[in-house]
Design a protein around this motif. Structure first.
Motif, PDB file in Angstrom:
ATOM      1  N   LEU A  59       0.806  -1.182  -0.012  1.00 26.20           N
ATOM      2  CA  LEU A  59       0.212  -0.019   0.103  1.00 26.20           C
ATOM      3  C   LEU A  59       0.852   1.397  -0.046  1.00 26.20           C
ATOM      4  CD1 LEU A  59      -2.806  -0.974   2.463  1.00 26.20           C
ATOM      5  CD2 LEU A  59      -2.948  -0.775   0.052  1.00 26.20           C
ATOM      6  N   HIS A 103      -4.495  -7.104  -7.275  1.00 25.72           N
ATOM      7  CA  HIS A 103      -3.574  -6.460  -6.855  1.00 25.72           C
ATOM      8  C   HIS A 103      -2.263  -7.268  -7.144  1.00 25.72           C
ATOM      9  CE1 HIS A 103      -6.070  -3.594  -4.757  1.00 25.72           C
ATOM     10  NE2 HIS A 103      -6.895  -4.763  -4.443  1.00 25.72           N
ATOM     11  N   THR A 162      -8.428  -5.467  -1.113  1.00 25.23           N
ATOM     12  CA  THR A 162      -9.661  -4.768  -1.489  1.00 25.23           C
ATOM     13  C   THR A 162     -10.491  -4.527  -0.023  1.00 25.23           C
ATOM     14  OG1 THR A 162      -9.588  -5.925  -3.783  1.00 25.23           O
ATOM     15  CG2 THR A 162     -11.770  -5.159  -2.916  1.00 25.23           C
ATOM     16  N   GLU A 220      -9.280  -1.702   1.527  1.00 27.17           N
ATOM     17  CA  GLU A 220      -9.629  -0.376   0.831  1.00 27.17           C
ATOM     18  C   GLU A 220     -10.974  -0.058   1.109  1.00 27.17           C
ATOM     19  OE1 GLU A 220      -6.656  -0.670  -2.765  1.00 27.17           O
ATOM     20  OE2 GLU A 220      -8.698  -1.631  -3.230  1.00 27.17           O
ATOM     21  N   HIS A 275     -12.479   3.253   3.238  1.00 26.93           N
ATOM     22  CA  HIS A 275     -13.708   3.896   2.773  1.00 26.93           C
ATOM     23  C   HIS A 275     -14.619   4.443   3.726  1.00 26.93           C
ATOM     24  CE1 HIS A 275     -16.628   5.772   0.463  1.00 26.93           C
ATOM     25  NE2 HIS A 275     -17.620   4.747   0.544  1.00 26.93           N
ATOM     26  N   THR A 295      -7.126   6.143   5.535  1.00 28.69           N
ATOM     27  CA  THR A 295      -6.452   5.587   4.463  1.00 28.69           C
ATOM     28  C   THR A 295      -6.204   4.295   4.605  1.00 28.69           C
ATOM     29  OG1 THR A 295      -4.104   6.026   5.569  1.00 28.69           O
ATOM     30  CG2 THR A 295      -5.276   8.129   4.220  1.00 28.69           C
ATOM     31  N   PRO A 296      -6.110   3.759   3.537  1.00 28.55           N
ATOM     32  CA  PRO A 296      -5.921   2.154   3.656  1.00 28.55           C
ATOM     33  C   PRO A 296      -4.583   1.805   4.289  1.00 28.55           C
ATOM     34  CG  PRO A 296      -6.539   2.831   1.047  1.00 28.55           C
ATOM     35  CD  PRO A 296      -6.312   3.957   2.004  1.00 28.55           C
TER      36      PRO A 296
END
Length: 151
Positions: free
Chosen positions: A18, A74, A119, A122, A126, A131-132
């Motif tokens: 990341l 990814h 995923t 992430e 959200h 932040t991730p």
């Protein structure tokens, strides 16, 4: 089952990914310290934890989360993706609190498991307005406290 160190190693790899730390990703991924089985078990546990957190936050069930989300690809691990088999491993873990034998899955699902985990991270970022990398760091800290529960 993997030790907390192995689970934490997987979480650290996600953090390196990341932050675009290519060198760190390579070093963590290419370590000889983890066997295929340890990668597989640890990544399955991380995926289940991430999906449980999303389900908790959204007031749903982890199986609903699995059904409703298709993970992005990814490039943490190269190779063919086997999403149905990876999903089966996660569901099995969620139901039985143990990872299915690698032979039962039948294919290498590590790349797919990391796709699902990232995923999910992430999505949590959200949901939490973070932040991730913040979410991944929290998972790394939580992984340090992982202990296998015997039922």
């Amino acid at each position: 089952m993997p030790s907390k160190t192995h689970v934490q190693h997987c979480a650290a790899l996600i953090c390196a990914y990341l932050t675009d730390d290519t060198e760190g990703c390579g070093a963590l991924r290419d370590t000889a310290e983890l066997t295929y089985r340890q990668w597989y078990e640890s990544a399955t546990i991380l995926c289940a934890a991430v999906l449980d957190l999303i389900a908790f936050d959204t007031g749903s069930h982890p199986f609903t989360i699995i059904d409703n989300y298709t993970p992005d690809r990814h490039e943490i691990f190269p190779g063919t993706r086997h999403l149905p088999q990876a999903t089966t491993a996660i569901v099995y873990y969620d139901l039985h609190k143990r990872v299915p034998e690698p032979d039962a899955v039948g294919v290498n699902v590590i790349a797919s498991l990391f796709d699902i985990a990232v995923t999910g991270i992430e999505e949590l970022a959200h949901l939490w307005s973070r932040t991730p990398i913040e979410v991944a760091r929290l998972l790394t800290i939580a992984a340090a406290t992982y202990e296998r529960q015997v039922w």
